[in-house]
Design an enzyme around this catalytic site. Sequence first.
Site, PDB file in Angstrom:
ATOM      1  N   CYS A 144       0.803  -1.220   0.000  1.00  7.81           N
ATOM      2  CA  CYS A 144       0.000   0.000   0.000  1.00  7.81           C
ATOM      3  C   CYS A 144       0.842   1.280   0.000  1.00  7.81           C
ATOM      4  O   CYS A 144       0.305   2.368  -0.231  1.00  7.81           O
ATOM      5  CB  CYS A 144      -0.942  -0.001   1.201  1.00  7.81           C
ATOM      6  SG  CYS A 144      -1.883  -1.534   1.360  1.00  7.81           S
ATOM      7  N   HIS A 278      -3.668   6.456   2.054  1.00  6.18           N
ATOM      8  CA  HIS A 278      -4.036   5.139   1.551  1.00  6.18           C
ATOM      9  C   HIS A 278      -5.442   4.818   2.033  1.00  6.18           C
ATOM     10  O   HIS A 278      -5.790   5.041   3.199  1.00  6.18           O
ATOM     11  CB  HIS A 278      -3.041   4.096   2.063  1.00  6.18           C
ATOM     12  CG  HIS A 278      -3.528   2.692   1.950  1.00  6.18           C
ATOM     13  ND1 HIS A 278      -4.024   2.164   0.786  1.00  6.18           N
ATOM     14  CD2 HIS A 278      -3.615   1.700   2.881  1.00  6.18           C
ATOM     15  CE1 HIS A 278      -4.393   0.909   0.994  1.00  6.18           C
ATOM     16  NE2 HIS A 278      -4.159   0.612   2.247  1.00  6.18           N
ATOM     17  N   ASN A 309     -10.499  -1.041  -0.681  1.00  8.87           N
ATOM     18  CA  ASN A 309      -9.059  -0.902  -0.475  1.00  8.87           C
ATOM     19  C   ASN A 309      -8.350  -1.559  -1.659  1.00  8.87           C
ATOM     20  O   ASN A 309      -8.438  -2.765  -1.849  1.00  8.87           O
ATOM     21  CB  ASN A 309      -8.682  -1.581   0.847  1.00  8.87           C
ATOM     22  CG  ASN A 309      -7.188  -1.555   1.130  1.00  8.87           C
ATOM     23  OD1 ASN A 309      -6.361  -1.367   0.246  1.00  8.87           O
ATOM     24  ND2 ASN A 309      -6.831  -1.782   2.392  1.00  8.87           N
TER      25      ASN A 309
END
Length: 353
Positions: A144, A278, A309
Amino acid sequence: MTTGTDLPDAAPGLPTEPGTGGAPVLLQQRGHEYSRILALGAARGEIVVPNEELVGPIDSSDEWIRQRTGIVTRKRAGADVGAIDLAETAAREAIQKAGITADQIGVVLVSTVTNTVATPSMASLLAERLGAAPAAAYDISAACAGYAYGIAQADSFVKSGVADHVLVVGAEKLSDIVDPTDRSISFLLGDGAGAAVVGPSDTPGIAPTIWGSDGSKWDAIRMTSTYAEWRAGGEQPTIRQEGQTVFRWAVWEMVKVAKQALEVAGVTADQLAAFVPHQANMRIIDEFAKQLGLPSSVVIGRDITDTGNTSAASIPLATHRLLEENPSLHGGLALQIGFGAGLVFGAQVVVLP
């Protein structure tokens, strides 16, 4: 063969310096004084997956997922669409918007943890598809934080003269590595790709990056087994996380990193136009904003609500959406920070394209 006391004469055409014993001094190249993100591109999985479709195997509910994560739906790609396909779509948009052609790209960086093979890199295949070959191309495995890592490297490449234009892509098909019965992370993840073209600038467009890792917490976000164990008859490796460990680390430790990024950029929170963390979890995003003391004038990226996500793709996807919905943000300052499996992290302040 020569020895340390028997060096050859300087090579023709290369300068020599006093005190070097006549050894040639290597030529150096210098790039542009500054760099910036010229344009962004985006691609999301074409399938909308609402919470209701996922709650059965994890014995949960739509309400629980919304409260815990802020996710209502997530985008996932079909069986015939790979991360490389998403990367190509996003990259073509970014290149077109940057006003350049693919053959002007000197380096292609793809951040991903979902390439379907160990080799070749997704970046090399992407460069060929785009017509960017023989650009240097390699993958970044920083989960990420991978997009922030890529922007840091692109900035240094443009400034050092390695390349005039660098393509940075975060591309993931996380639906390939989820266990639908896993309550820790399966309902969080989506598929997508975000791309940025970084090139020369007359003014500073990318501030110094604060990045690093903490391998002592490697098991907070991990695969459930190795490929060797799978070959030996075990279950297919899937991704899993320790939710509370990740939440505490993201909120308390990453806020420190974000503050450092502001400090080295020489700006304060009230000078930001946007904050793009993120897209891990809406609770993390909200707590982050609170801890940073962001004023209401700062627009916060919240793409997670209907994209999910998407790991390395989440920051460019969220930024792309912010600019579409808020055209006034163009040219403003954004603090972006990625953090995830490794554990790894990276943050920098950038000028929005």
